[in-house]
Motif scaffolding. Structure first.
Motif, short mmCIF file in Angstrom:
data_model
loop_
_atom_site.label_atom_id
_atom_site.label_comp_id
_atom_site.label_asym_id
_atom_site.label_seq_id
_atom_site.Cartn_x
_atom_site.Cartn_y
_atom_site.Cartn_z
N VAL A 116 -18.24 5.35 13.14
CA VAL A 116 -19.36 6.25 12.90
C VAL A 116 -20.38 5.57 11.99
CG1 VAL A 116 -20.05 8.49 11.96
CG2 VAL A 116 -17.86 8.26 13.11
N LEU A 117 -21.64 5.57 12.40
CA LEU A 117 -22.73 5.06 11.57
C LEU A 117 -23.38 6.26 10.90
CD1 LEU A 117 -24.33 2.59 14.15
CD2 LEU A 117 -22.51 2.16 12.50
N ALA A 118 -23.29 6.32 9.57
CA ALA A 118 -23.76 7.51 8.86
C ALA A 118 -24.67 7.14 7.68
CB ALA A 118 -22.57 8.32 8.37
N PRO A 119 -25.92 6.76 7.97
CA PRO A 119 -26.84 6.51 6.86
C PRO A 119 -27.24 7.83 6.21
CG PRO A 119 -28.03 6.43 8.91
CD PRO A 119 -26.57 6.62 9.26
N LYS A 120 -27.68 7.77 4.99
CA LYS A 120 -28.12 8.98 4.28
C LYS A 120 -29.56 9.26 4.70
CE LYS A 120 -26.66 11.79 0.97
NZ LYS A 120 -25.63 12.75 1.19
N ASP A 121 -29.72 9.92 5.85
CA ASP A 121 -31.05 10.24 6.36
C ASP A 121 -31.11 11.73 6.70
OD1 ASP A 121 -29.58 10.42 8.68
OD2 ASP A 121 -30.57 8.76 9.71
N ARG A 122 -32.15 12.15 7.39
CA ARG A 122 -32.34 13.57 7.69
C ARG A 122 -31.27 14.11 8.64
NH1 ARG A 122 -34.75 14.10 12.60
NH2 ARG A 122 -35.65 12.21 13.49
N LEU A 139 -18.18 13.72 12.52
CA LEU A 139 -17.03 13.02 11.97
C LEU A 139 -15.88 14.00 11.75
CD1 LEU A 139 -16.97 10.16 9.56
CD2 LEU A 139 -15.66 12.15 8.93
N MET A 140 -16.18 15.20 11.27
CA MET A 140 -15.15 16.22 11.05
C MET A 140 -14.50 16.63 12.37
SD MET A 140 -14.99 16.50 7.91
CE MET A 140 -15.86 16.39 6.39
N GLU A 141 -15.29 16.73 13.44
CA GLU A 141 -14.73 17.06 14.75
C GLU A 141 -13.78 15.97 15.23
OE1 GLU A 141 -17.47 18.40 17.78
OE2 GLU A 141 -18.87 19.03 16.21
N VAL A 142 -14.14 14.73 14.97
CA VAL A 142 -13.28 13.60 15.36
C VAL A 142 -11.98 13.66 14.57
CG1 VAL A 142 -13.06 11.09 15.27
CG2 VAL A 142 -15.17 12.12 16.12
N LYS A 143 -12.07 13.90 13.26
CA LYS A 143 -10.88 13.98 12.41
C LYS A 143 -9.99 15.16 12.79
CE LYS A 143 -9.53 11.77 9.64
NZ LYS A 143 -8.62 10.62 9.77
N ALA A 144 -10.59 16.26 13.27
CA ALA A 144 -9.80 17.41 13.69
C ALA A 144 -8.91 17.06 14.88
CB ALA A 144 -10.73 18.57 14.05
N ARG A 145 -9.27 16.02 15.61
CA ARG A 145 -8.47 15.56 16.75
C ARG A 145 -7.55 14.40 16.35
NH1 ARG A 145 -12.51 18.33 17.90
NH2 ARG A 145 -12.75 19.49 19.83
N HIS A 146 -7.44 14.16 15.04
CA HIS A 146 -6.53 13.16 14.44
C HIS A 146 -6.84 11.73 14.84
CE1 HIS A 146 -4.32 16.62 13.08
NE2 HIS A 146 -4.23 17.05 14.32
N VAL A 199 -21.39 3.65 5.86
CA VAL A 199 -22.20 4.60 5.10
C VAL A 199 -23.10 3.88 4.10
CG1 VAL A 199 -20.42 6.38 5.29
CG2 VAL A 199 -20.46 4.91 3.29
N ALA A 200 -24.06 4.64 3.58
CA ALA A 200 -24.95 4.10 2.55
C ALA A 200 -24.22 4.05 1.22
CB ALA A 200 -26.20 4.97 2.44
N GLU A 201 -24.62 3.10 0.40
CA GLU A 201 -24.04 2.91 -0.92
C GLU A 201 -24.13 4.21 -1.73
OE1 GLU A 201 -24.24 -1.09 -3.53
OE2 GLU A 201 -26.13 -0.11 -3.12
N GLY A 202 -23.07 4.53 -2.44
CA GLY A 202 -23.06 5.72 -3.26
C GLY A 202 -22.51 6.95 -2.55
N GLU A 203 -22.23 6.85 -1.30
CA GLU A 203 -21.69 7.96 -0.52
C GLU A 203 -20.26 8.26 -0.96
OE1 GLU A 203 -20.54 10.86 1.47
OE2 GLU A 203 -22.64 10.29 1.62
N ARG A 204 -19.97 9.50 -1.29
CA ARG A 204 -18.63 9.87 -1.75
C ARG A 204 -17.89 10.77 -0.75
NH1 ARG A 204 -18.79 6.15 -4.96
NH2 ARG A 204 -19.80 6.29 -6.97
N GLU A 205 -18.63 11.63 -0.06
CA GLU A 205 -18.03 12.64 0.81
C GLU A 205 -17.21 12.03 1.95
OE1 GLU A 205 -19.56 16.29 3.66
OE2 GLU A 205 -20.89 15.48 2.14
N LEU A 206 -17.77 11.05 2.63
CA LEU A 206 -17.07 10.47 3.78
C LEU A 206 -15.90 9.60 3.37
CD1 LEU A 206 -19.98 9.60 6.21
CD2 LEU A 206 -18.47 11.56 6.23
N THR A 235 -12.79 11.47 3.81
CA THR A 235 -12.47 11.90 5.16
C THR A 235 -12.13 10.75 6.09
OG1 THR A 235 -14.05 13.69 4.83
CG2 THR A 235 -13.32 13.31 7.07
N ALA A 236 -12.92 9.69 6.05
CA ALA A 236 -12.72 8.57 6.97
C ALA A 236 -11.51 7.74 6.55
CB ALA A 236 -13.97 7.69 7.00
N ASP A 237 -10.89 7.07 7.52
CA ASP A 237 -9.74 6.22 7.24
C ASP A 237 -10.16 4.89 6.63
OD1 ASP A 237 -7.57 7.90 8.44
OD2 ASP A 237 -8.89 7.71 10.17
N ALA A 238 -11.31 4.39 7.01
CA ALA A 238 -11.86 3.16 6.44
C ALA A 238 -13.36 3.35 6.26
CB ALA A 238 -11.58 1.98 7.35
#
Length: 186
Positions: free
Chosen positions: A49-55, A64-71, A78-85, A88-91
């Motif tokens: 998943v490419l997740a830059p901090k944009d609009r 990403l949450m939908e993907v994780k719900a399917r294990h 992600v962009a530097e400073g991102e904490r939320e993902l 959740t993400a494995d890497a």
């Protein structure tokens, strides 16, 4: 998965995985995930998943949450400073925080490195992939080495060499920082 301006980068990342690692991969627009690809996602299908901090960030997090719900295992860029993902993400691989229009440039290199390192882990020759041409040929003429073609290309670019060089020099500190961050992540 990529959204907006990063969708073509997701396609490019999938292409590199195919070319270098010999793994079937498909790039998808994150907004289109519910129209088919989600049915294939399970615990055996890693998703990048490419997740830059944009609009569109919140929508990408939702995907990403939908993907994780399917294990499925998730690799997030992600962009530097991102904490939320990070929770959740494995890497998680971080890139320097930059203007959203420049993020595709910064996402491209780690995706290529990901493909290369996967190829090495699989025992493939990452530096010299099979069945790929090094240059385009038109008839019997090699376009890459044709001086007339290069001359026409330079004229069509319409950008003075001095400006192109200055642009490259401006990017150098950014690349150096990015590569050092990527090196620490791997």
């Amino acid at each position: 998965l990529g959204r907006g301006i990063n969708f073509p980068i997701a396609l490019e990342g999938a292409l590199k995985l195919k070319e270098v690692s010999y793994i079937h991969a498909e790039g998808y627009a994150a907004g289109e995930m519910k129209h088919g690809p989600i049915a294939l996602i399970d615990k055996d299908m890693p998703v990048v998943v490419l997740a830059p901090k944009d609009r569109l960030y919140e929508k990408t997090v939702s995907n990403l949450m939908e993907v994780k719900a399917r294990h499925a295992p998730v690799i997030a860029f992600v962009a530097e400073g991102e904490r939320e993902l990070g929770k959740t993400a494995d890497a998680v691989f971080t890139i320097p925080d930059t203007h959203p229009l420049l993020s595709p440039i910064l996402f491209t290199i780690p995706l290529q490195l990901l493909a290369y390192h996967i190829a090495v882990l699989r025992g493939a020759e990452g530096d010299q992939p099979r069945n790929l041409a090094r240059s385009v040929t038109v008839g019997s003429q090699d376009v890459e080495n044709d001086p007339q073609h290069r001359s026409r290309l330079r004229k069509n670019l319409n950008v003075p060499r001095r400006v192109r060089l200055r642009f490259c020099l401006c990017l150098r500190p950014c690349w150096t920082t990015f590569l050092s961050i990527l090196h620490r992540s791997i």
